[in-house]
Design an enzyme around this catalytic site. Structure first.
Site: not given
Ligand code: F0G
Length: 461
Positions: A125, A216, A218, A259, A451
């Site tokens: 990501f 990862d 989340a 999440k 972005h």
């Molecule tokens: N890994 C994944 C798969 C994520 O979707 C995100 C964050 C992170 C790591 C980083 O985590 O924001 O707590 O520092 N995704 C958000 C999104 C921001 O909108 O999908 P974080």
């Protein structure tokens, strides 16, 4: 056949007022935001589907938990509650709280990577890719080829292409690969799950070449729910059992708790049996985040996280949650709007290459739809495509993403059926005039994670 909306397995006892600005105001607000949706005030957004991260509604139990959060600097009760809950759920000996997902990346990745090294993943990501690149290493995505055709469903589009994984390790040299990261669900591929079989194969390859495997995680419980529904042999297993089995294949994990811990802030690192690495993680946490028993969080945040981790594995909740996305997808089928099929776990990913065939990747079709949706109905989504991917750090050239998705991320326990209907109607209206909509160009951008801050204008402006 129409997909029925699964009724919420909760009732609402606290509300937040939202309102839609007039169309003239929306046109003016997005222009003043330099056509970057991150620059909008949330007050100017009607339905906010920018992210499912930290935007969750906590339960009465979690709110009550805030009041008993232990704010001790060292050794607080809430810390131990998180540790016990996470150990029980994931089966790892060492658990380190941090303030969010990218803090976990910042603490862990420099211990595995540096210049000349490569990190491989089913798909990074944005922040995970950025933290790989910040160590000087390179990030390579190896998602399964089925993911690349949004119109053709496949049960595990999040999977690693294990054939390519092995080939890539052999080509680049195993000593060059610092870590393999398995992202669950695979966010950039459309919130798509990874199967246990694929995780097991990936782990076998990593073991063969002695490369650490990191999850990862989340969205671990959404991934487990898909396994329960789709992978033969797991129909009778609980979400907790599936999670523990999945995690048993890896050596470590990072997690944004914003999440699937259903909180507004938080993150975790987990390490299995590696005393040297655990000690290094502790040191980096103290340097960057704070003492190891709070990791950049207040005690009350830890308490809410511990409770959220138990709520998110509830199957009634997951049936409703995943059902909500399937409901929205079904509405878009009626309007003939293409998306990554099957629908994902945390959102629906609109295939803007098919909606806007006249807008090339370097004019950001997914970003274009996000802007249009805000203008149409005050709804905020985001680009998961070339605009998010950014420039190659070596050549400075715009990279072409595998997909041009406009993501509608659904916050947990926040919006209702009627809100989703408004989203579907707005998209159907946009589709009618899609061929007249123009793409964008960037007028200013920062070097990393551009972005979030870039300024844009229409190509004909
Ligand atoms: N890994 C994944 C798969 C994520 O979707 C995100 C964050 C992170 C790591 C980083 O985590 O924001 O707590 O520092 N995704 C958000 C999104 C921001 O909108 O999908 P974080």
């Amino acid at each position: 056949m129409a997909t029925k909306y699964i009724p919420e397995p909760f009732r609402i006892k606290m509300v937040e007022t939202i309102k839609m600005l007039s169309k003239e105001e929306r046109v003016q607000k997005i222009k003043a935001a330099n056509y970057n949706l991150f620059n909008l005030k949330s007050d100017d957004v009607y339905i906010d589907l920018l992210t499912d991260s930290g935007t969750n509604a906590m339960s009465a139990h979690q709110w009550a938990g805030l009041m008993v959060g232990d704010e001790a600097y060292a050794g607080g009760k809430s810390y131990f509650r998180v540790i016990e809950t996470a150990q029980d759920l994931f089966g790892y000996t060492y658990i380190q709280p941090v303030h969010q997902g990218r803090a976990a990346e910042k603490v862990l990745f420099p211990l595995l990577l540096d210049k000349g090294k490569i990190a491989l993943s089913n798909m990074f990501f944005d922040t995970t890719r950025a933290h790989v690149e910040l160590t000087g290493a390179k990030a390579l995505d190896l998602v399964t080829p089925e993911a690349l055709t949004p119109s053709v469903p496949y049960p595990f589009k999040g999977n690693m292409n294990t054939e390519r994984l092995e080939k890539t390790i052999l080509e680049l040299g195993k000593e060059k690969i610092g870590v393999v990261v398995m992202t669950i669900t695979n966010n950039s591929a459309g919130g798509q799950p990874v199967s246990i079989a694929n995780m097991a194969e990936t782990a076998a390859i990593c073991q063969k070449f002695k490369i650490p495997l990191c999850i990862d995680g989340a969205r671990f419980s959404e991934n487990a729910y898909f396994i329960k529904k789709r992978e033969p042999g797991y129909q009778q297993a609980s979400i907790k059992d599936i999670t523990k089995k999945f995690y048993s294949f890896a050596d470590m994990f990072i997690m944004s708790a914003k999440k699937d811990a259903i909180v507004n802030i938080g993150g975790l690192i987990g390490i299995k049996n590696n005393e040297t690495l655990i000690q290094q993680v502790k040191s980096n946490t103290i340097n960057y985040e704070g003492f190891i028993t709070y990791g950049g969080l207040a005690g009350r945040d830890l308490e809410a996280m511990a409770i959220g981790l138990t709520e998110v594995v509830d199957e009634d909740y997951l049936t409703y949650r995943i059902g909500q996305i399937a409901y929205l997808a079904n509405k878009l089928d009626e309007a003939g709007i293409a998306y990554q099929t099957p629908p994902g776990g945390h959102g629906l990913f609109i295939d803007t290459s098919s909606l806007f065939p006249h807008i090339p990747y370097n004019q950001f079709p997914a970003h274009t739809l996000a802007v249009e949706l805000y203008i149409e109905a005050g709804i905020r989504g985001c680009d998961i495509g070339s605009f998010m991917l950014g420039n190659d750090p070596e050549t400075g050239k715009q990279r072409k993403a595998e997909f041009e998705f406009m993501r509608l991320a659904i916050p947990r326990r926040v919006y209702t059926q009627a809100h989703l209907d408004v989203v579907a109607e707005a998209l159907a209206d946009i589709k009618k005039r899609a061929s007249s909509i123009k793409g964008f160009q960037i007028t200013w951008e920062p070097a990393v994670l551009r972005h979030f801050q870039a300024k844009l204008k229409r190509i004909d402006e």
